[in-house]
Design an enzyme around this catalytic site. Structure first.
Site, mmCIF file in Angstrom:
data_model
loop_
_atom_site.group_PDB
_atom_site.id
_atom_site.type_symbol
_atom_site.label_atom_id
_atom_site.label_comp_id
_atom_site.label_asym_id
_atom_site.label_seq_id
_atom_site.Cartn_x
_atom_site.Cartn_y
_atom_site.Cartn_z
ATOM 1 N N GLU A 82 10.623 -8.743 4.801
ATOM 2 C CA GLU A 82 12.078 -8.598 4.789
ATOM 3 C C GLU A 82 12.813 -9.909 5.071
ATOM 4 O O GLU A 82 14.023 -9.995 4.888
ATOM 5 C CB GLU A 82 12.502 -7.531 5.806
ATOM 6 C CG GLU A 82 12.105 -6.128 5.365
ATOM 7 C CD GLU A 82 12.427 -5.059 6.400
ATOM 8 O OE1 GLU A 82 12.636 -5.417 7.566
ATOM 9 O OE2 GLU A 82 12.478 -3.881 6.020
ATOM 10 N N GLU A 113 -10.787 -3.085 11.449
ATOM 11 C CA GLU A 113 -10.256 -3.622 12.701
ATOM 12 C C GLU A 113 -11.357 -4.024 13.683
ATOM 13 O O GLU A 113 -11.099 -4.729 14.656
ATOM 14 C CB GLU A 113 -9.319 -2.614 13.365
ATOM 15 C CG GLU A 113 -9.975 -1.395 13.963
ATOM 16 C CD GLU A 113 -8.975 -0.566 14.775
ATOM 17 O OE1 GLU A 113 -9.274 -0.310 15.951
ATOM 18 O OE2 GLU A 113 -7.916 -0.200 14.231
#
Length: 277
Positions: A82, A113
């Site tokens: 953004e 992960e």
């Protein structure tokens, strides 16, 4: 190493959720969510230190990296993505990296992960260096992908920060500038996409917004460097010009058509007027 309690995995304060009325479920979630901004408030001094370091690095041409897994990784990518349309910066200034790569943005990638080597390898693909800063995001503060990536950064003289939701976590103890958001047990036990995720999103908003303000990417309270990629944003840009320059909608639209950016349009208009005077 100081004591470490994984609050994010502690049992919910609520039980028999499936027996609750819909109204009670929603009210209870809302009650829990109300505690999140208070947890963030307690961390404001830590957040300020991180923003100072981010601004310092960006002013010198460095980059801000977010690295995380699962929800934390997705939130980092969201915040990074953004920045270019909002502040008009290069897409390489703020970079989000997630365990498992782009596939993991939409789908869980098994064991991604838990990989202790891949985080650093993913950073190396961007030629990470001492001019950059890396923020590790992990609600638990224990995610191997993130913790070990930050360890390698520290070993190589790269500034690091972290955002986690447990006190004294391995991630906090690794990072140069840890941020701890102690939001407590989740409404659904261990579901850290809820309060922990909300807290992380608030802090990510703070870091990039405050940094971009410090870098001069906001004028007054307006996004004068935003990329006008749709009708709504073009209309917003025109309104900014009308308010700033006291001109008509027609003049504002013509300036935007010519200069493609609010800041450039303002500067051009004011320079022309000064030259005439």
């Amino acid at each position: 190493m100081s004591s470490f309690i994984k609050i994010t995995e502690q049992a919910s304060n609520y039980n028999d959720l499936e027996k609750m009325s819909l109204e009670t479920v929603l009210t209870s979630i809302n009650q829990e969510d109300k505690t999140v901004p208070l947890a963030v408030e307690k961390a404001l001094p830590q957040i300020e230190e991180v923003v100072k370091k981010v601004v310092e690095r960006l002013k010198k041409g460095g980059r801000l990296f977010y690295i995380g897994a699962g929800t934390s990784g997705r939130l980092g990518i969201l915040d990074a993505s953004e920045c270019p349309p909002t502040f008009g910066v290069d897409s390489n200034m703020v970079i989000g990296i997630i365990a498992g790569g782009d596939t993991a943005i939409r789908n869980a990638v098994e064991n991604a992960e838990d990989n202790t080597e891949q985080g650093w390898l993913d950073l190396l693909e961007y030629q990470i260096g001492v001019s950059d800063i890396v923020i590790g995001i992990a609600a638990s503060g224990t995610t191997p992908y993130v913790v070990n990536a930050l360890k390698k950064c520290v070993e190589n003289g790269i500034q690091t920060a972290s955002i986690s939701c447990n006190p004294n976590s391995p991630l906090s103890q690794t990072a140069n500038f840890p941020i701890e958001l102690i939001v407590g047990p989740e409404f659904i036990t261990g579901s850290s996409r809820m309060k922990a995720g909300t807290a992380q999103k608030l802090v990510l908003n703070m870091i990039t917004t405050a940094s971009m303000i410090q870098l001069g990417r906001i004028k007054g309270n307006r996004m004068v460097d935003m990329k006008m990629t749709n009708t709504k944003l073009i209309q917003r840009g025109a309104q900014m010009l009308m308010d700033e320059l006291q001109i008509s909608i027609e003049e504002a639209n013509n300036l935007l058509l010519e200069h493609k950016q609010v800041r450039k349009a303002i500067e051009h208009y004011k320079n022309n007027n000064n030259a005439k005077n």
